[in-house]
Design a protein around this motif. Structure first.
Motif, PDB file in Angstrom:
ATOM      1  N   VAL A 135       1.002  -1.208  -0.221  1.00  0.00           N
ATOM      2  CA  VAL A 135      -0.219  -0.124  -0.199  1.00  0.00           C
ATOM      3  C   VAL A 135       1.136   1.108   0.230  1.00  0.00           C
ATOM      4  O   VAL A 135       1.694   1.574   1.127  1.00  0.00           O
ATOM      5  CB  VAL A 135      -0.977   0.012   1.381  1.00  0.00           C
ATOM      6  N   ASN A 136       0.482   1.861  -0.902  1.00  0.00           N
ATOM      7  CA  ASN A 136       1.794   2.663  -1.047  1.00  0.00           C
ATOM      8  C   ASN A 136       3.336   2.894  -1.164  1.00  0.00           C
ATOM      9  O   ASN A 136       3.916   3.656  -0.506  1.00  0.00           O
ATOM     10  CB  ASN A 136       0.828   3.953  -0.101  1.00  0.00           C
ATOM     11  N   ASN A 148      -6.086   6.958   3.068  1.00  0.00           N
ATOM     12  CA  ASN A 148      -5.629   8.747   3.366  1.00  0.00           C
ATOM     13  C   ASN A 148      -6.514   8.944   2.277  1.00  0.00           C
ATOM     14  O   ASN A 148      -6.880   8.984   1.410  1.00  0.00           O
ATOM     15  CB  ASN A 148      -3.771   8.313   2.710  1.00  0.00           C
ATOM     16  N   ASP A 171      -5.511   9.490  -3.590  1.00  0.00           N
ATOM     17  CA  ASP A 171      -4.938   8.729  -3.988  1.00  0.00           C
ATOM     18  C   ASP A 171      -3.939   7.465  -2.826  1.00  0.00           C
ATOM     19  O   ASP A 171      -2.871   7.873  -1.973  1.00  0.00           O
ATOM     20  CB  ASP A 171      -4.341   8.601  -4.845  1.00  0.00           C
ATOM     21  N   ASN A 172      -4.584   5.953  -3.383  1.00  0.00           N
ATOM     22  CA  ASN A 172      -4.333   5.124  -2.295  1.00  0.00           C
ATOM     23  C   ASN A 172      -3.573   3.761  -3.604  1.00  0.00           C
ATOM     24  O   ASN A 172      -4.747   3.211  -3.839  1.00  0.00           O
ATOM     25  CB  ASN A 172      -4.854   4.586  -1.693  1.00  0.00           C
ATOM     26  N   ILE A 173      -2.599   3.647  -3.302  1.00  0.00           N
ATOM     27  CA  ILE A 173      -2.138   2.847  -4.726  1.00  0.00           C
ATOM     28  C   ILE A 173      -1.665   1.373  -3.682  1.00  0.00           C
ATOM     29  O   ILE A 173      -0.770   0.940  -3.003  1.00  0.00           O
ATOM     30  CB  ILE A 173      -1.040   3.437  -5.637  1.00  0.00           C
ATOM     31  N   THR A 180      -2.075  -3.591 -10.170  1.00  0.00           N
ATOM     32  CA  THR A 180      -2.456  -2.412  -9.368  1.00  0.00           C
ATOM     33  C   THR A 180      -3.567  -2.274  -9.398  1.00  0.00           C
ATOM     34  O   THR A 180      -4.174  -1.924 -10.367  1.00  0.00           O
ATOM     35  CB  THR A 180      -1.017  -1.866  -9.701  1.00  0.00           C
ATOM     36  N   THR A 222      -5.699   1.811  -8.341  1.00  0.00           N
ATOM     37  CA  THR A 222      -5.558   2.812  -7.609  1.00  0.00           C
ATOM     38  C   THR A 222      -6.973   2.947  -7.110  1.00  0.00           C
ATOM     39  O   THR A 222      -8.335   3.182  -7.144  1.00  0.00           O
ATOM     40  CB  THR A 222      -5.162   3.845  -8.124  1.00  0.00           C
TER      41      THR A 222
END
Length: 231
Positions: free
Chosen positions: A151-152, A174, A177-179, A221, A223
């Motif tokens: 995560v991020n 958050n 963006d949360n990758i 992945t 987002t």
């Protein structure tokens, strides 16, 4: 006196004629000849030829005569060949063409077997939820697929064995963006690394559902964008 003589004469005549008629009707009887042994009379008894021998014929002993067989004409079969006959081409060219096709099929099969070899970007999604639940499972046969979740850029789950029942974790988002990245650490026994995953909002409603097919070391992945709350 005369009458008596006539009567006697007439009676004698009748008796004479009657005796003659009876003598003519009588048959001649020939007495049978007495025979002591019936076998001596060949006209009465015909005996079969005696053959008391039960031994096989020695001259033909162990001789077996088989019937003669006639061979039927059978058309000759041509040998089966996967190579189409062509009198004007070099056979080496045909083998080379077949080899190229076989290698192409094998490479395509290996590519499907190994899964994607580049990062799979599975989309960008927006939600107002502050916390989400991320779950995943092996939607095919359980063959030992293992993943790592980031995560991020930070490791959120270091090592997860994928099974048919779902596993996961809660993530506080958050703002912005949360990758989230899923890395395939192996391909299991049947390959590739396969999984189905979902992201559920804080009400338990899934708003992301997708799958991945990854080769070892490759990531999938997504987002998740946490939208700003209205003032």
């Amino acid at each position: 006196m005369k009458f008596n003589l006539f009567f006697l004469f007439t009676l004698f005549t009748v008796l004479s004629v009657s005796a003659q008629i009876d003598s003519e009707n009588k048959s001649i009887i020939i007495p049978a000849q007495e025979v002591e042994d019936l076998k001596e009379d060949n006209e009465l008894i015909i005996m079969p030829e005696e053959n008391n021998s039960a031994e096989p014929d020695k001259e033909q002993e162990n001789e077996i005569v088989l019937p003669k067989t006639e061979e039927l004409p059978v058309a000759e079969r041509k040998e089966f060949s996967m190579i189409k006959e062509n009198k004007f081409r070099n056979p080496a060219e045909l083998y080379q063409k077949q080899l190229k096709n076989a290698l192409k099929l094998r490479n395509d099969d290996e590519r499907r077997h190994n899964g994607s070899e580049i990062t799979q970007f599975l989309g960008e999604y927006s939600t107002k939820a502050k916390r989400v639940n991320i779950i995943y499972r092996d939607h095919q046969a359980e063959d030992g697929d293992i993943i790592r979740v980031y995560v991020n850029g930070n490791i959120a789950q270091s090592r997860v064995l994928l099974q048919n029942h779902s596993k996961g974790f809660f993530l506080t988002l958050n703002p912005g963006d949360n990758i989230i990245e899923f890395e395939a650490l192996n391909q299991g026994t049947s390959g590739p690394n396969t999984a189905e995953f979902q992201v559920l909002d804080d009400n338990g409603t899934p708003f992301i559902t997708n799958q991945w097919n990854l080769a070892t070391g490759v990531k999938a992945t997504i987002t998740v964008v946490r939208a700003k709350e209205e003032e």
